[in-house]
Design a protein around this motif. Sequence first.
Motif, short mmCIF file in Angstrom:
data_model
loop_
_atom_site.label_atom_id
_atom_site.label_comp_id
_atom_site.label_asym_id
_atom_site.label_seq_id
_atom_site.Cartn_x
_atom_site.Cartn_y
_atom_site.Cartn_z
N UNK A 41 0.84 -1.20 0.00
CA UNK A 41 0.00 0.00 0.00
C UNK A 41 0.87 1.24 0.00
N UNK A 42 0.29 2.31 -0.48
CA UNK A 42 1.01 3.58 -0.46
C UNK A 42 1.12 4.11 0.96
N UNK A 43 0.13 3.78 1.83
CA UNK A 43 0.20 4.22 3.22
C UNK A 43 -0.68 3.31 4.08
N UNK A 44 -0.11 2.76 5.14
CA UNK A 44 -0.84 1.96 6.12
C UNK A 44 -0.67 2.63 7.48
N UNK A 45 -1.79 2.93 8.14
CA UNK A 45 -1.75 3.47 9.50
C UNK A 45 -2.16 2.39 10.48
N UNK A 46 -1.54 2.43 11.65
CA UNK A 46 -1.91 1.50 12.72
C UNK A 46 -2.53 2.33 13.84
N UNK A 47 -3.84 2.17 14.03
CA UNK A 47 -4.60 3.05 14.92
C UNK A 47 -5.12 2.27 16.12
N UNK A 48 -4.92 2.85 17.30
CA UNK A 48 -5.40 2.23 18.54
C UNK A 48 -6.92 2.30 18.60
N UNK A 49 -7.56 1.19 18.97
CA UNK A 49 -9.02 1.13 19.02
C UNK A 49 -9.49 1.57 20.42
#
Length: 617
Positions: free
Chosen positions: A262-270
Amino acid sequence: MARALLLVVSLAVLGNVFITQAAFAPGLIVDMAKILMDNYCSPEKLTGMQDAIDAASSNTEILSIPDPETLANVLTAGVQSTINDPRLVISYEPNYVPVVPPQFPPLPPDQLIAMLQNSIKLEVLEGNIGYLRIDHIIGEEMAEKIGPLLLELVWNKILPTSALIFDLRYTGSGDLSGIPYIVSYFTDSEPLIHIDSVYNRASDTTTELWSMPALLGQRYGTKKPLVLLTSKNTKGIAEDVVYCLKNLKRATVVGEKTAGGSVKIDKIKVGDSDFYLAIPSAKSINPITGNTWEVTGVTPDIEIDPEDALAKAIEIINLRAQIPAIVEGAGALVAENYAFESVGAVVAEKLNGTLASGEYSMVSSKEELETKLTADLKTLSGDKSLKTTHNTPALPPMDYTPEMFIQLIKVSFQTDVFENNIGYLRFDMFGDFEEVRAIAQIIVEHVWNKVVNTDGMIVDLRNNIGGPTTAIAGFCSYFFDADKQVLLDKLYDRPSGTTKELWTLPELTGTRYGTKKSLLILTSGATAGAAEEFVYIMKKHGRAMIVGETTSGSSHPPNTFRVGESDIFLSIPTVHSDTTQGPAWEGAGIAPHIPVPAEAALDTAKGILMKHFGSQK
């Protein structure tokens, strides 16, 4: 609504294996749904998500999974299958520490040089082929800081090379802003090229990436060969670079299909939990293809084991170095030897123009070169016989016994005598005069004598693909009388500049059929070469009625020429029939007197002769 309830449904369906009944607050599902709505790069797939949130919030019967890692796996499976995106991953990581890009303090020049030399591999291979490997694509900010050093230590050593192999097999990270820099060094300064569009979900904006009008140092340009090496480890920004250069037709890609990242993957806290959602928050849409490399990856032009990719790239570049001389040499051979001189000169001129336009710059194999060259020669000349060929050595002469000759002749010729004494003769290839002369008596005894005494004859050439024309005059002579020699045709030979006259022969083995008895010749679109010359002569002299289809429109048997010192060979027709009365048969073929489908030609011919003989009774 069914799509939008993905999280609730995934729990209900997938949970049968793992889940125990318990009260579970719907907050986790709600928080994940909100993250998807606010950050997922393709919001059109999330239609109705708000309804899902409301349903989840009011649901007091939701099943729970006590093991958080199992829950994460179940939720991941549900989300991926429902949205059809394998990049969406839910994980349980109570000890997760967000990755922060390291901030390097300003380094002294000697340390900066050492860092660059360790992170970039540069080599000039045999044949002045440049090799460059980078494992991380730097962005605009870093490029501005270390640009002069990159120029001195790397780029200025690459510029003088004749071709470049750019190794991205191990490039798994990079900065989006670095894409225009890399692409621009391999394109021209003008016109500017729209190379990519990147949509960012969080800001709801689309950023267009264009080639750059000005760069530090010189461009590599568009003329020199560029080969990109890829593997399944080529990921993210590197894939974007490969996809852009491939679809601009600036580079040939060799190796393995890329990762499909992917061009950009974010890892976000739920929420306040220890669950995290990895989510593609931006997407690339290539303006040339209207498509993307994300998830699917980039398929190379030449798929090969990554370990063998470098050797293959060198092979391709070495071939391309020979192509200009091969194409120019092919044009010169056609101009000097093609039967129709004016056409040959035009073909050579236009072929060189095609070369200059860059149409051969992306050829990657000998087979591809032969295919391209054949297609161009046929298109430019209109002659299907002008093409590349293989230099197949002639078979050594066979030592046949008389019995073997008889058997060979029996399977090579087909004869019959129909009602009303109508003879039928079929053979599917003409033989060389010297070979035929040696066995002429056997042919007469076992073939010709079976049909020579008929009152009319059908010669079936519907499947005759040609062969040598040296025996044409002799075969024609059987259908003319001995008391007068007939000029059958004039054959012009381009290489020697001479014209050979074909006359009927005064002496033959066996009995002539003569000029008085009816002769019909069957043709099809497969009737070619020497067979067409025979049909042409018999029709021109009014000796036979032609029944069937227009013939192939091929040529006199071509000669084989080697292109320079290469292993490319051309098949060039060097002889043409008499054109003083207008075009002969080459190219256009011979139209029949009675046009019928090939499969109906025999019955039609038999009907004509039956009617003719019936009217004489």
